[in-house]
Design a protein around this motif. Structure first.
Motif, mmCIF file in Angstrom:
data_model
loop_
_atom_site.group_PDB
_atom_site.id
_atom_site.type_symbol
_atom_site.label_atom_id
_atom_site.label_comp_id
_atom_site.label_asym_id
_atom_site.label_seq_id
_atom_site.Cartn_x
_atom_site.Cartn_y
_atom_site.Cartn_z
ATOM 1 N N MET A 1 0.817 -1.202 0.000
ATOM 2 C CA MET A 1 0.000 0.000 0.000
ATOM 3 C C MET A 1 0.855 1.260 0.000
ATOM 4 O O MET A 1 0.588 2.206 -0.727
ATOM 5 N N ILE A 2 1.902 1.275 0.827
ATOM 6 C CA ILE A 2 2.773 2.450 0.906
ATOM 7 C C ILE A 2 3.500 2.657 -0.422
ATOM 8 O O ILE A 2 3.630 3.785 -0.914
ATOM 9 N N ARG A 3 3.965 1.571 -1.010
ATOM 10 C CA ARG A 3 4.653 1.685 -2.292
ATOM 11 C C ARG A 3 3.740 2.301 -3.349
ATOM 12 O O ARG A 3 4.144 3.185 -4.109
ATOM 13 N N ASP A 4 2.498 1.857 -3.388
ATOM 14 C CA ASP A 4 1.565 2.356 -4.393
ATOM 15 C C ASP A 4 1.231 3.827 -4.192
ATOM 16 O O ASP A 4 0.853 4.519 -5.135
ATOM 17 N N ALA A 5 1.364 4.322 -2.951
ATOM 18 C CA ALA A 5 0.920 5.673 -2.623
ATOM 19 C C ALA A 5 1.982 6.740 -2.824
ATOM 20 O O ALA A 5 1.709 7.931 -2.645
ATOM 21 N N HIS A 6 3.201 6.367 -3.212
ATOM 22 C CA HIS A 6 4.308 7.319 -3.154
ATOM 23 C C HIS A 6 4.098 8.555 -4.027
ATOM 24 O O HIS A 6 4.430 9.668 -3.635
ATOM 25 N N GLU A 7 3.511 8.384 -5.208
ATOM 26 C CA GLU A 7 3.333 9.534 -6.102
ATOM 27 C C GLU A 7 2.339 10.537 -5.515
ATOM 28 O O GLU A 7 2.536 11.755 -5.623
ATOM 29 N N LEU A 8 1.288 10.042 -4.901
ATOM 30 C CA LEU A 8 0.288 10.930 -4.313
ATOM 31 C C LEU A 8 0.849 11.638 -3.085
ATOM 32 O O LEU A 8 0.561 12.820 -2.856
ATOM 33 N N PHE A 9 1.635 10.934 -2.275
ATOM 34 C CA PHE A 9 2.284 11.580 -1.137
ATOM 35 C C PHE A 9 3.211 12.701 -1.617
ATOM 36 O O PHE A 9 3.194 13.813 -1.096
ATOM 37 N N ALA A 10 4.029 12.388 -2.608
ATOM 38 C CA ALA A 10 4.994 13.369 -3.110
ATOM 39 C C ALA A 10 4.283 14.580 -3.710
ATOM 40 O O ALA A 10 4.707 15.726 -3.507
ATOM 41 N N ALA A 11 3.205 14.346 -4.457
ATOM 42 C CA ALA A 11 2.472 15.443 -5.084
ATOM 43 C C ALA A 11 1.872 16.380 -4.046
ATOM 44 O O ALA A 11 1.652 17.566 -4.314
ATOM 45 N N ASP A 12 1.608 15.845 -2.844
ATOM 46 C CA ASP A 12 1.022 16.664 -1.786
ATOM 47 C C ASP A 12 2.083 17.258 -0.872
ATOM 48 O O ASP A 12 1.774 17.839 0.165
ATOM 49 N N GLY A 13 3.352 17.089 -1.250
ATOM 50 C CA GLY A 13 4.432 17.670 -0.460
ATOM 51 C C GLY A 13 4.768 16.916 0.803
ATOM 52 O O GLY A 13 5.355 17.479 1.737
ATOM 53 N N ILE A 14 4.418 15.631 0.855
ATOM 54 C CA ILE A 14 4.704 14.817 2.030
ATOM 55 C C ILE A 14 5.989 14.027 1.809
ATOM 56 O O ILE A 14 6.095 13.228 0.884
ATOM 57 N N GLU A 15 6.983 14.280 2.639
ATOM 58 C CA GLU A 15 8.229 13.524 2.611
ATOM 59 C C GLU A 15 8.090 12.356 3.583
ATOM 60 O O GLU A 15 7.821 12.560 4.767
ATOM 61 N N THR A 16 8.262 11.145 3.081
ATOM 62 C CA THR A 16 7.985 9.954 3.885
ATOM 63 C C THR A 16 9.268 9.183 4.194
ATOM 64 O O THR A 16 10.038 8.859 3.290
ATOM 65 N N HIS A 17 9.467 8.902 5.461
ATOM 66 C CA HIS A 17 10.552 8.036 5.916
ATOM 67 C C HIS A 17 9.931 6.726 6.403
ATOM 68 O O HIS A 17 8.868 6.733 7.039
#
Length: 361
Positions: A1-17
């Motif tokens: 799920m996290i892998r699939d979500a990376h583009e949407l997180f990035a587009a919203d300015g969310i940096e994920t560790h």
């Protein structure tokens, strides 16, 4: 799920560790790095040194939100986040956790402590998990349904299905089961192999694709050899192409002893694939009491009877598979789930009411 979500997180300015605490980095660590996530590995140990390292890392990173996923040592993770003054701590409950006697009391105390004293906000992945946590442990979770990539998990044309089957050595007349999940006792795969070995000779065309590895893998393979199933069960191992295999199958089997929300059920449904699930907590609910999936007691001959019925007349169950796909498209799309999670993360005054409203529509 996290892998699939990376583009949407990035587009919203969310940096994920991503912090992995398993004994080894895991099969998907490299895949997450390739997506752009910052991945760190800190193997869990029941020691002061481990939690000191965790505290120093959290305090140094100054995260806006920490999202806890493991059930193991959850109360200690929450306490360390509290000490590190993390502004927002969210925890997902991924399963129907059944504890008895003293463990149940301890879990209830931990739930109260983390929610009331450490300020942890909980997310249940489905209605069954929500009710279970609320009734047994006094939790106050919101609901955020799991999501899947419905652009990837989708039905394919008959000609493509035939071509892929030929690549796998399967014929048009084979009736193909698929099981996806770790090889563990809780996943109960061996019960399906028992059932296949006991099917009448007229059902030798029932084959099985098995995706996953784990502690019981060698025992499962030995069981298939001993039962004469080596030519009917194919062990694929870990694959990033789960959809490719689901799209060639005829029936998805989920025999787990307990589940929260089986994401593989959602993925199979999105592919237009019918599922039969064990009559167990969490699975009855995901199949909506038989409305979007078949339910059978894996501990009895009922599972074999259901599989024979579907193998004898697949079109008779097409409506159930259709309802399941409609449900996934309506409630479990990747874009829908990620947007709701981002909204939850960005809430400035999240609800702390005794009866929180679900995050889903």
């Amino acid at each position: 799920m996290i892998r699939d979500a990376h583009e949407l997180f990035a587009a919203d300015g969310i940096e994920t560790h991503v912090l992995g605490t398993g004994a080894i980095p895991g099969d998907f660590a490299d895949a997450l790095r390739e997506c752009g996530y910052v991945v760190r590995h800190l193997p869990f140990r029941r020691s002061f040194g481990f939690f000191r390292q965790l505290y120093r890392w959290l305090a140094g990173q100054r995260f806006d939100v920490v999202h806890i996923h493991p059930e193991q040592a959850f109360v200690y993770y929450a306490f360390v986040c509290f000490l590190a003054r993390v502004p927002r701590v969210v925890a997902s409950i991924h399963n129907v956790y059944v504890y008895k006697k003293a463990l149940r009391i301890r879990r209830r105390v931990h739930t109260w402590l983390t929610e009331s004293c450490f300020g942890v906000e909980r997310l249940a992945i489905g209605e069954a998990v929500f009710e279970h946590e609320r009734m047994l442990y006094g939790a106050r979770p919101a609901i955020l349904h799991n999501w899947i990539d419905t652009n990837l998990f989708t039905p394919i044309l008959a000609e493509e299905k035939k071509r892929r089957r030929a690549m796998l050595g399967l014929s048009d007349t084979d009736f193909v089961l698929i099981m996806v999940g770790a090889c563990t006792d809780i996943k109960n795969h061996r019960r399906v192999f028992d059932m296949m070995a006991q099917l009448p000779s007229a059902y030798r065309h029932v084959k099985c694709l098995h995706l996953g590895t784990g502690e019981c893998e060698n025992a499962e393979k030995q069981q298939c050899r001993n039962s004469g199933l080596s030519d009917r069960v194919r062990f694929i191992g870990v694959s990033r192409e789960v959809h490719w295999y689901m799209q060639v199958a005829d029936l998805h089997v989920l025999p787990s002893l307990v589940e929260g929300v089986g994401n593989v059920f959602l993925e199979a449904s999105a592919c237009g694939l019918l599922s039969v699930v064990n009559d167990a907590p969490g699975l009855r609910e995901v199949a909506q009491q038989g409305q979007v999936g078949l339910i059978a007691d894996a501990g009895t001959d009922e599972l074999a009877r259901v599989i024979r019925a579907v193998a004898d007349d697949p079109p008779a169950f097409a409506a159930t598979a259709g309802r399941a796909r409609e449900l996934v498209l309506r409630r479990h799309r990747l874009e829908t789930g990620v947007r709701r999670l981002i909204t939850f993360y960005r809430q400035t005054n999240p609800t702390q009411s005794p009866a929180p409203q679900p995050v889903h529509a």
